[in-house]
Design an enzyme around this catalytic site. Sequence first.
Site, PDB file in Angstrom:
ATOM      1  NE  ARG A 235      24.516  37.909  36.034  1.00 46.99           N
ATOM      2  CZ  ARG A 235      25.746  38.132  36.627  1.00 46.99           C
ATOM      3  NH1 ARG A 235      26.201  36.914  37.268  1.00 46.99           N
ATOM      4  NH2 ARG A 235      26.410  39.218  36.646  1.00 46.99           N
TER       5      ARG A 235
ATOM      6  CG  HIS B 112      24.225  37.154  41.120  1.00 47.03           C
ATOM      7  ND1 HIS B 112      24.349  35.789  40.748  1.00 47.03           N
ATOM      8  CD2 HIS B 112      24.104  37.088  42.424  1.00 47.03           C
ATOM      9  CE1 HIS B 112      24.142  35.073  41.731  1.00 47.03           C
ATOM     10  NE2 HIS B 112      23.828  35.681  42.970  1.00 47.03           N
TER      11      HIS B 112
ATOM     12  CE1 TYR C  25      30.166  40.175  37.675  1.00 45.83           C
ATOM     13  CE2 TYR C  25      29.789  41.441  39.426  1.00 45.83           C
ATOM     14  CZ  TYR C  25      29.225  40.676  38.420  1.00 45.83           C
ATOM     15  OH  TYR C  25      28.046  40.197  38.620  1.00 45.83           O
TER      16      TYR C  25
HETATM   17  C1  LIG Z   1      26.506  26.698  49.067  1.00 44.82           C
HETATM   18  C2  LIG Z   1      26.555  28.311  48.759  1.00 44.82           C
HETATM   19  N1  LIG Z   1      27.794  29.010  48.739  1.00 44.82           N
HETATM   20  C3  LIG Z   1      27.713  30.318  48.106  1.00 44.82           C
HETATM   21  C4  LIG Z   1      26.401  30.909  47.911  1.00 44.82           C
HETATM   22  C5  LIG Z   1      26.307  32.401  47.366  1.00 44.82           C
HETATM   23  N2  LIG Z   1      25.946  32.399  45.892  1.00 44.82           N
HETATM   24  C6  LIG Z   1      24.950  32.570  45.713  1.00 44.82           C
HETATM   25  S1  LIG Z   1      24.426  32.393  43.925  1.00 44.82           S
HETATM   26  C7  LIG Z   1      26.223  32.040  43.782  1.00 44.82           C
HETATM   27  C8  LIG Z   1      26.717  32.021  42.326  1.00 44.82           C
HETATM   28  C9  LIG Z   1      26.061  31.062  41.812  1.00 44.82           C
HETATM   29  O1  LIG Z   1      26.639  30.753  40.346  1.00 44.82           O
HETATM   30  P1  LIG Z   1      25.719  29.717  39.546  1.00 44.82           P
HETATM   31  O2  LIG Z   1      25.875  28.431  39.753  1.00 44.82           O
HETATM   32  O3  LIG Z   1      26.606  29.818  37.863  1.00 44.82           O
HETATM   33  O4  LIG Z   1      24.510  30.465  39.145  1.00 44.82           O
HETATM   34  P2  LIG Z   1      23.946  31.694  38.424  1.00 44.82           P
HETATM   35  O5  LIG Z   1      23.782  32.767  39.701  1.00 44.82           O
HETATM   36  O6  LIG Z   1      24.972  32.293  37.353  1.00 44.82           O
HETATM   37  O7  LIG Z   1      22.534  31.250  37.851  1.00 44.82           O
HETATM   38  C10 LIG Z   1      26.820  32.144  44.969  1.00 44.82           C
HETATM   39  C11 LIG Z   1      28.350  31.720  45.080  1.00 44.82           C
HETATM   40  C12 LIG Z   1      25.222  29.915  47.896  1.00 44.82           C
HETATM   41  N3  LIG Z   1      24.005  30.615  47.746  1.00 44.82           N
HETATM   42  N4  LIG Z   1      25.234  28.855  48.586  1.00 44.82           N
END
Ligand SMILES: Cc1ncc(C[n+]2csc(CCOP(=O)(O)OP(=O)(O)O)c2C)c(N)n1
Length: 360
Positions: A257, A261, A270
């Site tokens: 990425r 985010h 970070y």
């Molecule tokens: C159940 C839940 N917990 C926490 C969140 C907050 N949250 C949004 S994105 C994210 C990280 C997701 O990381 P990843 O699965 O690696 O996907 P990426 O964002 O890297 O595409 C979190 C913890 C959420 N959306 N849903």
Amino acid sequence: MSKKIIASFTVSRLEILDEQGRVDAELMPDLTDPDLVRLYELMLLTRQFDQRALHLQREGRLGTYPSVLGQEASQVGSAYALQKSDWFFPAFRELGVFVTLGYPLAEIYQYWNGDERGLLCPEQLNIFPICIAVGTHIPHAVGAAMAARYRGDPIATACYFGDGGTSKGDFHEGLNMAGVFQAPVVFIIQNNQWAISISRNHQTAAETLAQKAIAYGIPGIQVDGNDVLAVYQATREALQRARSGGGPSLIECDTYRMADHTTADDAARYRDPEEVQRWQRRDPLLRMRRFLADRGLWDDARQQQLETEIDARLDRAVAREEATPPARARDIFAYTWTEMTPRQKRQLQQLRDLRELDHG
Ligand SMILES: Cc1ncc(C[n+]2csc(CCOP(=O)(O)OP(=O)(O)O)c2C)c(N)n1
């Protein structure tokens, strides 16, 4: 008494196109020159759409937006292997799949502008709504795949999620169920190395994410996620296996990425900037462009022309989105239950009263 090895496993990684644009001829997928050009065009469309979305957000013309910069090959390559009848279960960072499947661009902007009507999927596309709650769509994709199997539909479901998603119970439950019932589902991990500020090494102690498939008795593979040809080839094989009764598979796309985010995040707080620079050299578009140029299929003039065409297309999509009348506030109460609950009825009345006050 004895102690012996009763099982052992290996994890494969597939790479076809390197950073200089050279390919391994033996591993090359069966794609025509127009297909190869199309893959690049779709990646460029995804990138320009993404950049425009970031600009619109900064101008206050779009809501919080998750960039896909750097993940174009993982998304376009895998989506290019899908057939019209397959089903796509997205998380929130799958723009390249939507673009490849031909989702209307204006509607994608509309969704990220906070208007749920952007998720009204066109009839001819099989796309589940975008899933913001991490990983909760994984059991849904498995369920849909099992339903297809019971009905005898020769289709597969493709379920996308991030490295963070692999830490959720839904992931493990989904994979377990899919393995036991041989559901025709392909799990596609977008391992972009970060789940907001949690790095891949803090996500799991496992050496690869691909090996997580082993515990559930399903095939797993890691692919160079910035290599559109490798991603296409691995996904095509997995989908064909699923459609022909061979059960589920898991593909780990090893990608990055490159942006924050979302527009609400500042990754510089970070993340080491040198890490980003390292991955910039592995840019999925650059290597495909080099490959096409070496084959005589691409040059600067074509690049210029396509960029201009895409810009004009994005102008039209944004204009269409911004000309759409806003949704009615009372729609919040529609479409959920056949009949509203007493509380919803009260809330709707409160909304009406407020509106009268506004106009009074
Ligand atoms: C159940 C839940 N917990 C926490 C969140 C907050 N949250 C949004 S994105 C994210 C990280 C997701 O990381 P990843 O699965 O690696 O996907 P990426 O964002 O890297 O595409 C979190 C913890 C959420 N959306 N849903």
